[in-house]
Design a protein around this motif. Structure first.
Motif, mmCIF file in Angstrom:
data_model
loop_
_atom_site.group_PDB
_atom_site.id
_atom_site.type_symbol
_atom_site.label_atom_id
_atom_site.label_comp_id
_atom_site.label_asym_id
_atom_site.label_seq_id
_atom_site.Cartn_x
_atom_site.Cartn_y
_atom_site.Cartn_z
ATOM 1 N N CYS A 376 56.986 45.841 -61.170
ATOM 2 C CA CYS A 376 57.651 46.077 -62.450
ATOM 3 C C CYS A 376 58.821 45.119 -62.634
ATOM 4 C CB CYS A 376 58.155 47.521 -62.506
ATOM 5 S SG CYS A 376 58.760 48.036 -64.131
ATOM 6 N N GLN A 377 58.986 44.621 -63.835
ATOM 7 C CA GLN A 377 60.131 43.786 -64.134
ATOM 8 C C GLN A 377 61.420 44.590 -64.009
ATOM 9 O OE1 GLN A 377 59.763 43.963 -68.933
ATOM 10 N NE2 GLN A 377 61.476 42.786 -68.179
ATOM 11 N N ARG A 378 62.525 43.900 -63.761
ATOM 12 C CA ARG A 378 63.822 44.564 -63.744
ATOM 13 C C ARG A 378 64.231 44.901 -65.174
ATOM 14 N NH1 ARG A 378 68.127 41.167 -60.600
ATOM 15 N NH2 ARG A 378 67.280 39.470 -61.863
ATOM 16 N N ASP A 383 64.624 38.282 -66.981
ATOM 17 C CA ASP A 383 63.437 37.681 -67.575
ATOM 18 C C ASP A 383 62.237 37.984 -66.686
ATOM 19 O OD1 ASP A 383 61.436 36.055 -68.597
ATOM 20 O OD2 ASP A 383 62.726 34.305 -68.849
ATOM 21 N N PRO A 384 61.178 38.583 -67.229
ATOM 22 C CA PRO A 384 60.015 38.877 -66.389
ATOM 23 C C PRO A 384 59.398 37.648 -65.745
ATOM 24 C CG PRO A 384 59.487 39.168 -68.720
ATOM 25 C CD PRO A 384 60.976 39.009 -68.623
ATOM 26 N N GLU A 386 60.759 35.633 -63.973
ATOM 27 C CA GLU A 386 61.290 35.470 -62.616
ATOM 28 C C GLU A 386 60.293 35.962 -61.572
ATOM 29 O OE1 GLU A 386 64.908 37.721 -62.851
ATOM 30 O OE2 GLU A 386 63.946 39.642 -62.432
ATOM 31 N N LEU A 387 59.465 36.933 -61.931
ATOM 32 C CA LEU A 387 58.484 37.448 -60.982
ATOM 33 C C LEU A 387 57.269 36.536 -60.866
ATOM 34 C CD1 LEU A 387 58.604 41.269 -61.812
ATOM 35 C CD2 LEU A 387 59.737 40.047 -59.941
ATOM 36 N N VAL A 399 52.161 42.131 -63.257
ATOM 37 C CA VAL A 399 53.554 42.367 -63.653
ATOM 38 C C VAL A 399 53.579 43.383 -64.787
ATOM 39 C CG1 VAL A 399 55.594 41.370 -64.738
ATOM 40 C CG2 VAL A 399 54.467 40.157 -62.881
ATOM 41 N N LEU A 401 55.490 45.273 -67.773
ATOM 42 C CA LEU A 401 56.561 45.171 -68.761
ATOM 43 C C LEU A 401 56.626 46.472 -69.552
ATOM 44 C CD1 LEU A 401 55.636 41.690 -70.323
ATOM 45 C CD2 LEU A 401 56.939 42.122 -68.245
#
Length: 565
Positions: A376-378, A383-384, A386-387, A399, A401
């Motif tokens: 899961c994104q932070r 910014d997603p 980053e994963l 990922v 969102l």
């Protein structure tokens, strides 16, 4: 020449078939992507989803994490932890702010610890001593008994029976003589409840106590989600359920206090019901030990985000993933395991999260070579993408969102058309960008057909829902609505379907399954396996034909390049 051309056409068609097949999410029994719903409020509680669960708790406005202030009625001054904690306690502030606000840790309906802004606890060593805010861990000297009348006036006393009072030097001391009345005396304070917003598993279990909490939760778990719900979902084209669970499930049936056992049996039931209804399951670690975001749905005791500060909490979370993967890794109904829900960008650093995700990926792979590993994104300022740069794992990584036109002042004054325009522009742009990135699949793991628009018509809701489905259907892994059942109608997928506020459509297709691989890291020179248009809910023939031609052209182009290079 004709034979050669025919050969290339046949090969191109076969390659096209291969390229199209890998667009499908593996294991969905005929569907191309996840069309899912979250079973929120079931095995991990959120009080706003079903508030009545908390109605029977004594002193229910003084649960764990409730923020309170204390005003001396004799001095008209507020109790204050100097510098927010770590120093002395005074009663000398004319107005309250963060130093004068304390978070409750509830021991019983009348006994509490008071936690300061910086995390220390109010403490008193005994009769005649002054109250300080220097204790890092609560024990008996940090325990205070609250007597409360109907006007929110309170008396505070030690276990010895001695009452606290305001001294002539504006200190809080344990030396009041006798039993105070409710007049404006030095031992009487006004209790001001600033916030009572945490209503999760910790608050319910600790508020009721073990016996009553078990009674309440056993009834809730056995009736809130049933086998009939899975049949309803299948009939309406839902192929996946995302099931939030808490870390204590790994210690079922006897989890540590105050948690109540029984959630594991319910999860087992969900897998059985899912298999019987041809539905897949995503297990989502929604609540990690110590809390990854300080919210009620991560079972934070008082709003703190302690998960990233403790290697023990992180290790314990990995043990939970190992437990879940070992138990369900070979189950026919398992689609994937989500390693952590909504880690906070302000509290959880990217380095810590990537390290955890990488270890979690390896643990899942130990038990299943094909289960999707969802990261899961932070939430917050992150910014997603980053994963996508993190290189978590080689195959079947997703990922997650979460898209809401809510929870931010940015959406506060948007009208119907502005909300829809935001979906078609901002959301669609991000989904397309991430689809085209070299790496994990894209999953809109939470979204809802609700907004800040007042007095919206049914048609307005249908248009908003249609816009979201048009965009989220393009996500390479799919989507999951939040949530199946909810006391707030528009958050309730079942209500939306039955009342025609959300028109899902239905799309089934027979597609060969393959396991997606990420060609950037393994050296695989096959065609890209993701990033192309989804055929969409409603299965528009025009969209299907366009997608087929695009893929066919791609295949031909690939063979042409192979021939000339």
């Amino acid at each position: 020449m004709e034979f050669v051309s025919c050969k290339w056409v046949v090969l191109a068609f076969l390659l096209f078939s291969r390229a199209h097949s890998v667009l499908a999410v593996d294991g969905l029994n005929g569907d191309t992507k996840v069309r899912g719903v979250n079973l929120g409020g079931w095995l991990v509680l959120e009080g706003w989803i079903k508030p009545s669960l908390f109605d029977g708790i004594p002193n229910g406005d003084m649960l764990d994490g409730t923020q309170v202030q204390l005003r001396s009625v004799s001095l008209n001054k507020y109790v204050s932890a100097q510098d927010g904690g770590g120093q002395s306690v005074t009663v000398d502030r004319d107005g309250p702010s963060s130093w004068e606000t304390f978070r409750l840790w509830r021991l019983s309906e009348s006994d509490f610890h008071f936690r300061t802004l910086k995390g220390q606890f109010l403490s008193c060593d005994g009769v005649g001593a002054s109250v300080t805010a220097t204790s890092e861990l609560p024990s008996s000297t940090e325990t205070f008994h609250i007597e409360r009348n109907d006007s929110n006036r309170v008396h505070i006393k030690l276990s010895s029976g001695t009452y606290l009072q305001v001294s002539s030097g504006n200190e809080l001391t344990a030396d009041y003589a006798g039993v105070p009345g409710w007049d404006d005396n030095a031992a009487t304070f006004e209790l001001i409840i600033v916030a009572n917003t945490l209503h999760g598993d910790y608050q319910l279990a600790n508020g009721y106590g073990p016996e009553k909490a078990k009674e309440v939760l056993d009834k809730h778990r056995s009736t809130y989600i049933t086998q009939e719900d899975f049949q309803f979902l299948y009939q309406h084209g839902i192929n996946t359920v995302r099931i939030p669970v808490g870390w204590w499930i790994a210690e079922d049936p006897n989890p540590p206090a105050p948690y109540v056992g029984g959630s594991l049996a319910s999860l087992d039931d969900a897998f059985s019901w899912a298999q019987a209804s041809n539905i897949k399951c995503i297990i989502d670690l929604h609540a990690a030990p110590g809390s990854q975001n300080g919210m009620e749905h991560s079972s934070s005791r008082d709003g703190s985000t302690d998960w990233p500060t403790s290697s023990a909490y992180i290790s314990q979370s990995l043990d939970v993933i190992d437990f879940l993967a070992s138990r369900y890794g070979n189950h026919h109904a398992l689609l994937g395991i989500e390693l952590l829900n909504e880690p906070s960008a302000s509290g959880v650093s990217l380095d810590i999260l990537v390290s955890y995700y990488s270890k979690g990926y390896q643990i899942v792979r130990k038990h299943s070579p094909t289960a999707y590993v969802i990261i899961c994104q932070r939430i917050g300022d992150a910014d997603p993408l980053e994963l996508y740069h993190a290189n978590i794992g080689l195959s079947n990584v997703v990922v997650d969102l979460h898209y809401y036109n809510l929870f931010d002042n940015f959406f506060a004054n948007m009208n119907v058309s502005e909300n829809i325009q935001f979906i078609h522009k901002s959301r669609q742009t991000q989904v397309e960008s991430l689809n085209a990135a070299n790496g994990p699949l894209v999953f809109i793991g939470e979204w809802v057909n609700e907004w800040n628009v007042t007095n919206a018509s049914q048609m307005n809701y249908q248009e908003f829902g249609r816009a979201q489905l048009d965009v989220y259907n393009a996500a390479s892994f799919g989507w999951a609505y939040w949530t199946l059942k909810n006391d707030r109608n528009h958050w309730d997928l079942e209500w939306n379907i039955k009342n025609n506020y959300l028109q899902l459509g239905k799309c089934k297709s027979n597609i060969i399954r393959t396991t997606t691989k990420f060609y950037g890291s393994s050296g695989d020179k096959s065609l890209p396996t993701r990033g192309y248009g989804y055929l969409g809910a409603g299965c528009s023939l025009r969209k299907q034909i366009r997608s087929y031609f695009q893929l066919f052209a791609l295949a031909c182009g690939y063979f042409y390049l192979q021939q000339i290079l």
